[in-house]
Structures are given as structure tokens and as C-alpha cells.
Design a protein around this motif. Structure first.
Motif, PDB file in Angstrom:
ATOM      1  N   THR A   1      -9.482 -44.733 -33.994  1.00  0.00           N
ATOM      2  CA  THR A   1      -9.747 -43.357 -34.430  1.00  0.00           C
ATOM      3  C   THR A   1     -11.039 -43.240 -35.236  1.00  0.00           C
ATOM      4  OG1 THR A   1      -8.495 -43.543 -36.506  1.00  0.00           O
ATOM      5  CG2 THR A   1      -7.256 -42.893 -34.530  1.00  0.00           C
ATOM      6  N   LEU A   2     -11.683 -44.364 -35.503  1.00  0.00           N
ATOM      7  CA  LEU A   2     -12.893 -44.373 -36.335  1.00  0.00           C
ATOM      8  C   LEU A   2     -13.976 -43.391 -35.876  1.00  0.00           C
ATOM      9  CD1 LEU A   2     -14.402 -45.578 -38.755  1.00  0.00           C
ATOM     10  CD2 LEU A   2     -15.127 -47.452 -37.263  1.00  0.00           C
ATOM     11  N   PRO A   3     -14.272 -43.286 -34.580  1.00  0.00           N
ATOM     12  CA  PRO A   3     -15.340 -42.355 -34.172  1.00  0.00           C
ATOM     13  C   PRO A   3     -15.032 -40.889 -34.511  1.00  0.00           C
ATOM     14  CG  PRO A   3     -14.745 -43.816 -32.364  1.00  0.00           C
ATOM     15  CD  PRO A   3     -13.751 -44.045 -33.449  1.00  0.00           C
ATOM     16  N   PHE A   4     -13.764 -40.590 -34.727  1.00  0.00           N
ATOM     17  CA  PHE A   4     -13.358 -39.208 -34.995  1.00  0.00           C
ATOM     18  C   PHE A   4     -13.060 -38.980 -36.469  1.00  0.00           C
ATOM     19  CE2 PHE A   4     -11.931 -40.762 -30.862  1.00  0.00           C
ATOM     20  CZ  PHE A   4     -12.784 -40.035 -30.065  1.00  0.00           C
ATOM     21  N   ASN A   5     -13.299 -40.002 -37.283  1.00  0.00           N
ATOM     22  CA  ASN A   5     -13.080 -39.903 -38.719  1.00  0.00           C
ATOM     23  C   ASN A   5     -14.381 -39.443 -39.369  1.00  0.00           C
ATOM     24  OD1 ASN A   5     -12.826 -40.414 -41.494  1.00  0.00           O
ATOM     25  ND2 ASN A   5     -11.344 -42.062 -41.131  1.00  0.00           N
ATOM     26  N   SER A   6     -14.478 -38.148 -39.604  1.00  0.00           N
ATOM     27  CA  SER A   6     -15.732 -37.573 -40.089  1.00  0.00           C
ATOM     28  C   SER A   6     -16.123 -38.105 -41.471  1.00  0.00           C
ATOM     29  CB  SER A   6     -15.654 -36.049 -40.112  1.00  0.00           C
ATOM     30  OG  SER A   6     -14.598 -35.620 -40.943  1.00  0.00           O
ATOM     31  N   VAL A   7     -15.147 -38.466 -42.295  1.00  0.00           N
ATOM     32  CA  VAL A   7     -15.466 -38.982 -43.628  1.00  0.00           C
ATOM     33  C   VAL A   7     -16.151 -40.344 -43.516  1.00  0.00           C
ATOM     34  CG1 VAL A   7     -14.472 -39.776 -45.815  1.00  0.00           C
ATOM     35  CG2 VAL A   7     -13.596 -37.702 -44.721  1.00  0.00           C
ATOM     36  N   LYS A   8     -15.618 -41.222 -42.674  1.00  0.00           N
ATOM     37  CA  LYS A   8     -16.215 -42.554 -42.534  1.00  0.00           C
ATOM     38  C   LYS A   8     -17.526 -42.508 -41.750  1.00  0.00           C
ATOM     39  CE  LYS A   8     -12.160 -45.372 -43.200  1.00  0.00           C
ATOM     40  NZ  LYS A   8     -11.325 -46.464 -42.702  1.00  0.00           N
ATOM     41  N   MET A   9     -17.635 -41.592 -40.802  1.00  0.00           N
ATOM     42  CA  MET A   9     -18.849 -41.498 -39.979  1.00  0.00           C
ATOM     43  C   MET A   9     -19.969 -40.728 -40.686  1.00  0.00           C
ATOM     44  SD  MET A   9     -18.504 -43.108 -37.046  1.00  0.00           S
ATOM     45  CE  MET A   9     -19.756 -42.385 -35.987  1.00  0.00           C
ATOM     46  N   GLU A  10     -19.635 -39.994 -41.729  1.00  0.00           N
ATOM     47  CA  GLU A  10     -20.629 -39.149 -42.397  1.00  0.00           C
ATOM     48  C   GLU A  10     -21.882 -39.896 -42.865  1.00  0.00           C
ATOM     49  OE1 GLU A  10     -21.069 -35.624 -45.705  1.00  0.00           O
ATOM     50  OE2 GLU A  10     -19.217 -36.752 -45.618  1.00  0.00           O
ATOM     51  N   PRO A  11     -21.763 -41.098 -43.467  1.00  0.00           N
ATOM     52  CA  PRO A  11     -22.992 -41.795 -43.867  1.00  0.00           C
ATOM     53  C   PRO A  11     -23.927 -42.063 -42.685  1.00  0.00           C
ATOM     54  CG  PRO A  11     -21.096 -42.823 -44.895  1.00  0.00           C
ATOM     55  CD  PRO A  11     -20.566 -41.812 -43.919  1.00  0.00           C
ATOM     56  N   CYS A  12     -23.355 -42.295 -41.516  1.00  0.00           N
ATOM     57  CA  CYS A  12     -24.170 -42.502 -40.316  1.00  0.00           C
ATOM     58  C   CYS A  12     -24.909 -41.209 -39.974  1.00  0.00           C
ATOM     59  CB  CYS A  12     -23.286 -42.906 -39.130  1.00  0.00           C
ATOM     60  SG  CYS A  12     -22.228 -44.329 -39.438  1.00  0.00           S
ATOM     61  N   TYR A  13     -24.180 -40.106 -40.012  1.00  0.00           N
ATOM     62  CA  TYR A  13     -24.761 -38.809 -39.667  1.00  0.00           C
ATOM     63  C   TYR A  13     -25.832 -38.382 -40.672  1.00  0.00           C
ATOM     64  CZ  TYR A  13     -20.673 -38.444 -36.601  1.00  0.00           C
ATOM     65  OH  TYR A  13     -19.705 -38.660 -35.654  1.00  0.00           O
ATOM     66  N   LEU A  14     -25.610 -38.718 -41.943  1.00  0.00           N
ATOM     67  CA  LEU A  14     -26.573 -38.324 -42.972  1.00  0.00           C
ATOM     68  C   LEU A  14     -27.934 -38.984 -42.770  1.00  0.00           C
ATOM     69  CD1 LEU A  14     -24.357 -38.247 -46.180  1.00  0.00           C
ATOM     70  CD2 LEU A  14     -25.277 -36.297 -44.889  1.00  0.00           C
ATOM     71  N   LYS A  15     -27.940 -40.203 -42.238  1.00  0.00           N
ATOM     72  CA  LYS A  15     -29.213 -40.884 -41.980  1.00  0.00           C
ATOM     73  C   LYS A  15     -30.070 -40.080 -41.000  1.00  0.00           C
ATOM     74  CE  LYS A  15     -28.312 -44.843 -44.138  1.00  0.00           C
ATOM     75  NZ  LYS A  15     -29.093 -45.416 -45.177  1.00  0.00           N
TER      76      LYS A  15
ATOM     77  N   PHE B   1     -28.208 -45.428 -36.323  1.00  0.00           N
ATOM     78  CA  PHE B   1     -27.509 -46.334 -35.419  1.00  0.00           C
ATOM     79  C   PHE B   1     -27.181 -47.665 -36.101  1.00  0.00           C
ATOM     80  CE2 PHE B   1     -28.932 -43.338 -32.215  1.00  0.00           C
ATOM     81  CZ  PHE B   1     -27.798 -43.241 -31.426  1.00  0.00           C
ATOM     82  N   MET B   2     -28.042 -48.122 -37.007  1.00  0.00           N
ATOM     83  CA  MET B   2     -27.737 -49.332 -37.773  1.00  0.00           C
ATOM     84  C   MET B   2     -26.548 -49.087 -38.700  1.00  0.00           C
ATOM     85  SD  MET B   2     -29.537 -51.784 -36.717  1.00  0.00           S
ATOM     86  CE  MET B   2     -29.196 -52.979 -37.988  1.00  0.00           C
ATOM     87  N   GLU B   3     -26.439 -47.885 -39.207  1.00  0.00           N
ATOM     88  CA  GLU B   3     -25.300 -47.530 -40.059  1.00  0.00           C
ATOM     89  C   GLU B   3     -24.005 -47.541 -39.245  1.00  0.00           C
ATOM     90  OE1 GLU B   3     -23.740 -46.729 -43.793  1.00  0.00           O
ATOM     91  OE2 GLU B   3     -25.856 -47.038 -43.344  1.00  0.00           O
ATOM     92  N   VAL B   4     -24.067 -47.086 -37.985  1.00  0.00           N
ATOM     93  CA  VAL B   4     -22.899 -47.143 -37.095  1.00  0.00           C
ATOM     94  C   VAL B   4     -22.475 -48.596 -36.904  1.00  0.00           C
ATOM     95  CG1 VAL B   4     -22.109 -46.778 -34.709  1.00  0.00           C
ATOM     96  CG2 VAL B   4     -23.392 -44.982 -35.875  1.00  0.00           C
ATOM     97  N   ARG B   5     -23.432 -49.444 -36.639  1.00  0.00           N
ATOM     98  CA  ARG B   5     -23.163 -50.871 -36.444  1.00  0.00           C
ATOM     99  C   ARG B   5     -22.541 -51.477 -37.699  1.00  0.00           C
ATOM    100  NH1 ARG B   5     -25.111 -56.138 -36.293  1.00  0.00           N
ATOM    101  NH2 ARG B   5     -25.431 -56.995 -34.208  1.00  0.00           N
ATOM    102  N   SER B   6     -23.108 -51.149 -38.835  1.00  0.00           N
ATOM    103  CA  SER B   6     -22.622 -51.663 -40.113  1.00  0.00           C
ATOM    104  C   SER B   6     -21.194 -51.188 -40.396  1.00  0.00           C
ATOM    105  CB  SER B   6     -23.573 -51.212 -41.223  1.00  0.00           C
ATOM    106  OG  SER B   6     -23.103 -51.604 -42.471  1.00  0.00           O
TER     107      SER B   6
END
Length: 154
Positions: free
Chosen positions: A70-84, A34-39
Motif C-alpha cells: 500500500t506504500l505507493p498510495f500512502n500520501s503521508v509517506k510519499m509526500e517527501p518524494c513529491y515535495l522534492k 526519484f532518489m527519495e522514492v528509492r530511499s
């Protein structure tokens, strides 16, 4: 009635003493995600501000804000958040054997869904708060964007 007492005893002796440590262990990767999402949100809005300060182009600003949506649906940009949150896979393996916790993937996917939902809410709120300010004096737009970003992050 015959099951209640043994079940209560089992929970009191075998589960309850470990709940605090389990929650602390699980919250590490979840909080990190969640901190990664914020960042990520902060970084993306800062890029919009920097781009606007360089170009002072309102049309481009609108395009950048639309792209932010469109950021929430951009899997490439959101991936670091998901990896955490994927670190939960390892942590939950221990719980699976000790407490018969199943559906580990469900816990991870559900957490990632919440992360995406949080980002959706952040960009939507940003757009809603900033939208009336688009007609403002272009000299104040960067300051307004920063104020809106801070309000959303708060």
C-alpha cells in the motif's frame, strides 16, 4: 513552406542553445524526487527485515509485506518524494516567461504520477520475487528479503 524556415530559425536561435541547461536544471528536482522514492522503498523494506529479525513471526511478516504493497498510495509517506519535485514550480516559472511554457502544474503532477508508478512497480516486483520464499526456512527469510530488496533496487 513559408512557416518552416522562420520556425526553424527561431528554434535554432532561441531554443536549441538553451535546451541542455534547461534539461539539467529540470533534472535536479526530478532526480532528487526519484532518489527519495528509492530511499523510501529501501527504508521500508529494512524496517520489515528488522521487525522480522526481532519477532521471527511469519504472520506478522505477511502483514508487513501486505502493508508495503500500500506504500505507493500512502500520501503521508510519499509526500517527501513529491515535495522534492515541487521545486520545479520555481524553476518552471522562469521558463514560462522566457519560452511561454504553460501548464506547469501538469508537468509537476505528471512527474509525481511517475514517482507513484515507480513505487507501485517496486513493491509489486518485491512481492512477486519474495512470495515464493515465504515458505522457506525462517532463518533464511531475512537474508532472502535483503536479496530481493537489492534486486528490486538494481
Amino acid at each position: 513552406a513559408s512557416v518552416s524556415e522562420p520556425a526553424q530559425k527561431c528554434c535554432t536561435e532561441n531554443i536549441q542553445p538553451f535546451l541542455t541547461s534547461i534539461l539539467e536544471e529540470l533534472m535536479g528536482p526530478i532526480s532528487s524526487g526519484f532518489m527519495e522514492v528509492r530511499s523510501l522503498f529501501d527504508k521500508e523494506v529494512n524496517e520489515i527485515i528488522q521487525d522480522f529479525q526481532k519477532t521471527n513471526d511469519m504472520t506478522r511478516l505477511k502483514e508487513n509485506v501486505d502493508q508495503l504493497m500500500t506504500l505507493p498510495f500512502n500520501s503521508v509517506k510519499m509526500e517527501p518524494c513529491y515535495l522534492k519535485v515541487n521545486l520545479l514550480q520555481e524553476l518552471l516559472q522562469d521558463l514560462k516567461s522566457r519560452f511561454k511554457v504553460y501548464h506547469i502544474d501538469f508537468v509537476i503532477h505528471r512527474t509525481q504520477n511517475f514517482m507513484q508508478e515507480l513505487m507501485e512497480n517496486a513493491v509489486y516486483t518485491f512481492e512477486q520475487l519474495f512470495s515464493p520464499s515465504r515458505q522457506a526456512d525462517s532463518a533464511k527469510v531475512a537474508t532472502t528479503i535483503e536479496k530481493v530488496k537489492l534486486r528490486v533496487l538494481k
